[in-house]
Design a protein around this motif. Structure first.
Motif, mmCIF file in Angstrom:
data_model
loop_
_atom_site.group_PDB
_atom_site.id
_atom_site.type_symbol
_atom_site.label_atom_id
_atom_site.label_comp_id
_atom_site.label_asym_id
_atom_site.label_seq_id
_atom_site.Cartn_x
_atom_site.Cartn_y
_atom_site.Cartn_z
ATOM 1 N N ARG A 81 0.260 8.628 10.759
ATOM 2 C CA ARG A 81 -0.227 7.239 10.745
ATOM 3 C C ARG A 81 -0.864 6.895 12.089
ATOM 4 N NH1 ARG A 81 -2.035 2.843 9.076
ATOM 5 N NH2 ARG A 81 -1.003 0.862 9.389
ATOM 6 N N TYR A 85 -4.414 9.224 9.964
ATOM 7 C CA TYR A 85 -4.491 10.044 8.753
ATOM 8 C C TYR A 85 -3.758 9.440 7.554
ATOM 9 C CZ TYR A 85 -6.180 13.709 11.870
ATOM 10 O OH TYR A 85 -6.893 14.435 12.790
ATOM 11 N N ARG A 87 -2.866 5.851 5.374
ATOM 12 C CA ARG A 87 -3.280 4.465 5.140
ATOM 13 C C ARG A 87 -2.136 3.486 5.430
ATOM 14 N NH1 ARG A 87 -8.019 3.745 2.363
ATOM 15 N NH2 ARG A 87 -8.916 5.641 1.494
ATOM 16 N N ALA A 88 -2.465 2.223 5.405
ATOM 17 C CA ALA A 88 -1.486 1.169 5.696
ATOM 18 C C ALA A 88 -0.315 1.170 4.715
ATOM 19 C CB ALA A 88 -2.174 -0.193 5.700
ATOM 20 N N ASP A 89 -0.523 1.710 3.501
ATOM 21 C CA ASP A 89 0.574 1.726 2.522
ATOM 22 C C ASP A 89 1.623 2.792 2.832
ATOM 23 O OD1 ASP A 89 -0.553 4.139 1.685
ATOM 24 O OD2 ASP A 89 -1.108 3.418 -0.304
ATOM 25 N N ARG A 90 1.386 3.586 3.872
ATOM 26 C CA ARG A 90 2.307 4.639 4.344
ATOM 27 C C ARG A 90 2.524 5.756 3.316
ATOM 28 N NH1 ARG A 90 2.250 0.552 7.640
ATOM 29 N NH2 ARG A 90 3.648 0.413 9.388
ATOM 30 N N HIS A 92 -0.502 6.966 0.979
ATOM 31 C CA HIS A 92 -1.753 7.685 0.762
ATOM 32 C C HIS A 92 -2.443 7.999 2.080
ATOM 33 C CE1 HIS A 92 -0.945 5.602 -3.042
ATOM 34 N NE2 HIS A 92 -1.339 6.757 -3.543
ATOM 35 N N THR A 94 -5.792 8.748 4.537
ATOM 36 C CA THR A 94 -7.160 8.277 4.728
ATOM 37 C C THR A 94 -8.101 9.429 4.357
ATOM 38 O OG1 THR A 94 -7.193 9.063 7.009
ATOM 39 C CG2 THR A 94 -6.474 6.766 6.648
#
Length: 119
Positions: A81, A85, A87-90, A92, A94
């Motif tokens: 994170r 690499y 996303r904000a949803d922890r 999926h 990037t």
């Protein structure tokens, strides 16, 4: 265990000569709420799923790519994170994260290929 075992059996029954490759999941985060606050924690079942997949693969003689270990194991989600690499949803990755995952997978395949063909 039983679900993965059944899947492998069904695939082998339908296509006995087809090689199989399993992959373990990498560590993922999940959002929790408590007393009106939202916070993130690591999904506790991922390490157990990984262990089950490794066991089934060994017992059934199925190839496995251990993304959990390759990505860094416990604590990897935070590192990925921070590097941009995940996303904000922890959960999926990037675009860059999926590209990295793809490169790591391709490199693993090529290492194994070279090792088995003496190249």
């Amino acid at each position: 265990y039983n679900q993965v075992d059944s899947l492998i059996s069904a695939l082998r029954n339908a296509n006995p000569e087809t090689p199989l490759l399993l992959t373990t999941p990498m560590e993922i985060g999940q959002r929790k709420r408590s007393k009106g606050r939202t916070y993130w924690t690591i999904c506790p079942g991922i390490a157990r799923v990984r262990d089950i997949l490794l066991r089934v693969a060994k017992e059934k003689h199925v190839a496995i790519w251990d993304l959990y270990a390759i990505s860094g194991g416990s604590g990897a989600n935070a590192h990925w994170r921070e590097a941009g690499y995940v996303r904000a949803d922890r959960t999926h990755l990037t675009v860059e994260g999926y590209e990295l995952q793809g490169r790591l997978f391709a490199e693993a395949i090529m290492r194994r290929y070279r090792a088995t063909t003496n190249r």
